[in-house]
Design an enzyme around this catalytic site. Structure first.
Site, PDB file in Angstrom:
ATOM      1  CE  LYS A  54     115.352  22.185  40.070  1.00  0.00           C
ATOM      2  NZ  LYS A  54     114.587  22.491  41.291  1.00  0.00           N
ATOM      3  CD  GLN A  98     111.207  23.635  42.469  1.00  0.00           C
ATOM      4  OE1 GLN A  98     111.828  22.813  41.818  1.00  0.00           O
ATOM      5  NE2 GLN A  98     111.792  24.692  43.015  1.00  0.00           N
ATOM      6  CG  ASP A 121     116.197  19.274  46.620  1.00  0.00           C
ATOM      7  OD1 ASP A 121     117.003  19.782  45.811  1.00  0.00           O
ATOM      8  OD2 ASP A 121     114.966  19.480  46.577  1.00  0.00           O
TER       9      ASP A 121
END
Ligand code: NAD
Length: 295
Positions: A54, A98, A121
């Site tokens: 990422k 994460q 997200d």
């Protein structure tokens, strides 16, 4: 023996990233540099790989990128403080914590602490509600958004199709089902899960089968209707002594036996995985556009 179309996530993701590059240039011209913060708690090896790629993609696109790596012993309060600081940071438009965090962390509370405008997200309840309401100002979770993009770009029509999603997680299964049934897609959707009865029979109904379980090669050839489109979301590490790393990646679908039956199928790796990162970049651009600068 049929030759299926291989849905090449790498090349579709590259095209999405090219679109992103053009949009970054437009934002920079307005004085907005898109910023993404990725928070990693602990040492999970797969998470480290995801966070690394990422950060590399951010750098490649010219985003401002911040990697916050915290030790596994980080407390809930310490992590909440990091999230609150990032919420308030004007250089940051998107925040990603994460998953999975260490077991002592209450992930739900961390997600709720995120500023929904920066929740790229799409896990915050406000964004989940917007997904249900089909409000485009919300963030769609990256993996299901990537699956939809892959279907769309490949010219696969979902309208009226029987779609079966295996898995009901908030990260993949449930948002995937919502997108498929939504007014931009119009599929008829079944969600199967660990308590479903006769899973092979349910899967055999599918024109479009999405596997998001986390069990290597669970979906067998006789679970798949000939001519179906199969999207394999699973990423599983299985021991492999022939590899330097000691493992290889495999999906939730027994590729060798399923592929010859399909109209189209995603490989693992190189299918859904690259799409997830590309959609994260798209969501961060959406956040930068919506928040503007300064935030
Ligand atoms: P999860 O563990 O949160 O959910 C798994 C789901 O599978 C659950 O809803 C459960 O009910 C269902 N399930 C478990 N065993 C089952 C069985 N025997 N029969 C039917 N259903 C069963 O996992 P997740 O976060 O949704 O991820 C699923 C898979 O997708 C994992 O392999 C993960 O690594 C992968 N993944 C890939 C990407 C990507 O970018 N490609 C992104 C996220 C997750």
């Amino acid at each position: 023996m049929n030759t299926p179309i291989i849905l090449d996530g790498k090349s579709v993701a590259a095209a999405v990233l090219d679109e992103c590059r053009a949009e970054v240039a437009e934002l920079l011209a307005k004085g907005i540099k898109p910023g993404l913060a990725v928070v990693l708690v602990g040492e999970d090896p797969a998470s480290k790989v995801y966070v690394g790629s990422k950060a590399r993609t951010c750098a490649d696109l010219g985003f401002y990128s911040l990697k916050v790596e915290l030790p596994a012993e980080t407390t809930q309060e310490e992590l909440l403080k990091v999230v609150r600081d990032l919420n308030a940071d004007p250089l940051i438009h998107g925040i990603l914590v994460q998953s999975p965090p260490p077991r002592h962390i209450n992930e739900e509370a961390i997600i709720r602490a995120l500023d929904p405008r920066k929740d790229v997200d799409g896990f915050h309840p406000e964004n989940v509600a917007k997904l249900v309401l089909e409000d485009p100002s919300g963030f769609v979770p990256c993996t299901p958004a990537g699956c939809m993009k892959l279907l769309e770009v490949s010219g696969i029509s979902t309208s009226g199709a029987e779609a079966v999603v295996i898995g009901r997680s908030m990260i993949v299964g449930k948002p995937m089902a919502l997108l498929l049934v939504g007014k931009n897609s119009n599929a008829t959707v079944t969600i199967a899960h660990s308590r479903s009865k006769d899973l092979p029979g349910i899967c055999r109904r599918a024109d479009i089968l999405i596997a998001a379980v986390g069990r290597p090669e669970m979906v067998k050839g006789d679970w798949v209707k000939p001519g179906a489109v199969v999207i394999d979301v699973g990423i599983n590490r299985v021991p492999d002594a022939t590899k330097k790393s000691g493992y290889r990646l495999t999906g939730d679908v027994a590729y060798e036996e399923v592929a010859p039956l399909c109209a189209a199928i995603t490989p693992v790796p190189g299918g859904v995985g690259p799409m997830t990162i590309a959609m994260l970049m798209k969501n961060t651009l959406q956040a930068a556009r919506q928040i503007g600068t300064p935030c």
